[in-house]
Motif scaffolding. Structure first.
Motif, short mmCIF file in Angstrom:
data_model
loop_
_atom_site.label_atom_id
_atom_site.label_comp_id
_atom_site.label_asym_id
_atom_site.label_seq_id
_atom_site.Cartn_x
_atom_site.Cartn_y
_atom_site.Cartn_z
N ALA A 1 -5.68 -2.10 -6.24
CA ALA A 1 -4.92 -0.93 -6.69
C ALA A 1 -5.14 -0.77 -8.20
CB ALA A 1 -3.44 -1.10 -6.39
N VAL B 1 -8.43 7.95 -3.81
CA VAL B 1 -8.86 6.63 -3.33
C VAL B 1 -10.31 6.44 -3.75
CG1 VAL B 1 -7.27 6.67 -1.37
CG2 VAL B 1 -9.63 7.48 -1.07
N ILE C 1 0.83 -1.20 0.00
CA ILE C 1 0.00 0.00 0.00
C ILE C 1 0.87 1.24 0.00
CG2 ILE C 1 -1.73 1.27 1.30
CD1 ILE C 1 -2.80 -1.42 2.29
N VAL D 1 -4.69 1.68 4.53
CA VAL D 1 -4.67 2.75 3.52
C VAL D 1 -4.48 4.10 4.20
CG1 VAL D 1 -6.03 3.96 1.77
CG2 VAL D 1 -6.06 1.45 1.87
N LEU E 1 -9.40 -5.31 -1.33
CA LEU E 1 -8.53 -4.15 -1.51
C LEU E 1 -7.85 -4.28 -2.86
CD1 LEU E 1 -7.25 -1.59 -0.18
CD2 LEU E 1 -5.41 -3.10 0.60
N LEU F 1 -6.28 3.54 -4.78
CA LEU F 1 -6.54 2.41 -3.89
C LEU F 1 -8.03 2.29 -3.64
CD1 LEU F 1 -3.53 2.88 -1.49
CD2 LEU F 1 -4.05 0.77 -2.75
N ALA G 1 1.94 1.75 -3.45
CA ALA G 1 0.82 2.19 -4.29
C ALA G 1 0.54 3.67 -4.08
CB ALA G 1 -0.42 1.36 -3.97
N ARG H 1 -3.97 1.35 -11.42
CA ARG H 1 -2.79 2.17 -11.70
C ARG H 1 -2.65 2.54 -13.18
NH1 ARG H 1 0.99 -2.67 -9.69
NH2 ARG H 1 -0.08 -1.91 -7.84
N ASP I 1 -1.32 5.29 -7.30
CA ASP I 1 -2.39 4.39 -7.70
C ASP I 1 -3.68 4.84 -7.02
OD1 ASP I 1 -0.36 2.95 -8.89
OD2 ASP I 1 -0.47 1.25 -7.50
#
Length: 318
Positions: A313, A205, A30, A57, A311, A40, A33, A315, A38
């Motif tokens: 990511a 996010v 994380i 996060v 969860l 999240l 990320a 990107r 990214d």
């Protein structure tokens, strides 16, 4: 079910702050990320289920000195609205469906300068960019709950770090697919607005429960066969991965929408097109954690009844 009140009671319960503080672990995946910026994506399930993921996060966002504010995409739970149901009603006239879509299309912003949480205030920053598809509407958001827990967790993370909480701009995504034409022009307009708002000091996010399956939600069917208890997780995770590949790799937003709505009960079905446009060609998605959380006791129904606590990511091209 009044989910806003249900989840607020969880956060108000004795020991909730202490539990969240104990979940504020460092997760290097994380951390990386966040550093890459990214998007999240975390769930908004029950506190004991989503809390540990949201806390990791929040810890990474709070610890990263390059993050000064957060743009948080929430899900607009609009199924209780007549306009939303009409927009999706294939028996309604195109004019009626279009009128319903006009009410719930685009994205919605809460009013005010701060978010009130069970653990204290979190400041809300104001975007200077303007768009016809992103508009303040407190009435639309009166019962919305998808970012409530995250705001509280972010406040606990800040308190644990001994610093002010990061300012947050909650953006709740309504309908982005025109139910008559199938166009995702609204999603592209929301993505354009995001690009105008986000700079190097902003982290993005999103929240979403990527699966709703079972007795309370209608069973998922794969190749015409209902899933049994033994095969639910092993079948649904690949279906989630296929949906995310459609959205981000193939950029097949309609395919991702249909898979999300018809198979997974994925409440990011309207959001995926926004994120696909925002991240652009060459984007990808990685599932970091995938669990199916049993909601049968919460809803008082027989098993199976599962919601994904996942969860992920999302990107840009490296």
């Amino acid at each position: 079910m009044d989910w806003k009140s249900y989840y607020e009671a969880e956060r108000q319960a004795p020991g909730a702050r202490e539990a969240i503080a104990a979940w504020l672990a460092v997760d290097e995946r994380i951390v990386s990320a966040v550093a890459r910026r990214d998007v999240l994506s975390f769930p908004h399930t029950a506190l004991r289920l989503a809390g540990p993921l949201q806390a990791r996060v929040a810890r990474a966002l709070t610890d990263d000195p390059t993050v000064e504010r957060v743009l948080a995409l929430g899900v607009l739970h609009a199924s209780g609205l007549d306009a939303y149901r009409t927009a999706l009603d294939e028996q309604a006239t195109p004019a009626a469906r279009g009128a319903g879509f006009e009410v719930v299309r685009g994205a919605f912003l809460p009013a005010g300068r701060a978010l009130e949480t069970a653990f204290g205030r979190v400041p809300q920053w104001d975007a200077s960019a303007r768009s016809d598809e992103v508009r303040p509407d407190q009435a639309m958001l009166r019962a919305e709950f998808s970012l409530d827990t995250f705001a509280g967790v972010l406040r606990v993370a800040a308190d644990a770090a001994g610093r002010p909480p990061l300012p947050v701009l909650p953006v709740f995504i309504g309908m982005t697919r025109d139910p008559v034409s199938g166009s995702f022009a609204v999603a592209e307009a929301v993505a354009d607005w995001m690009r105008a708002c986000v700079d190097a000091r902003t982290a993005v996010v999103a929240t979403g429960d990527l699966v709703h399956y079972g007795t309370a939600y209608g069973g998922a069917w794969i190749d015409g066969n209902p899933l049994s208890g033994e095969t639910i997780a092993s079948v649904l995770r690949p279906e989630v991965e296929r949906t995310l590949r459609a959205a981000f790799v193939a950029r097949d937003c309609d395919g991702a929408y249909r898979q999300s709505r018809e198979i997974l009960g994925n409440d990011q079905r309207e959001m995926l097109a926004v994120l696909s446009s925002y991240l652009g060609p060459g984007a990808s998605a990685a599932i970091l954690t995938f669990d199916l959380s049993d909601y049968s006791s919460i809803l008082g129904v027989e098993s199976p009844c599962f919601v994904a606590s996942a969860l992920a990511a999302y990107r840009r091209r490296a």
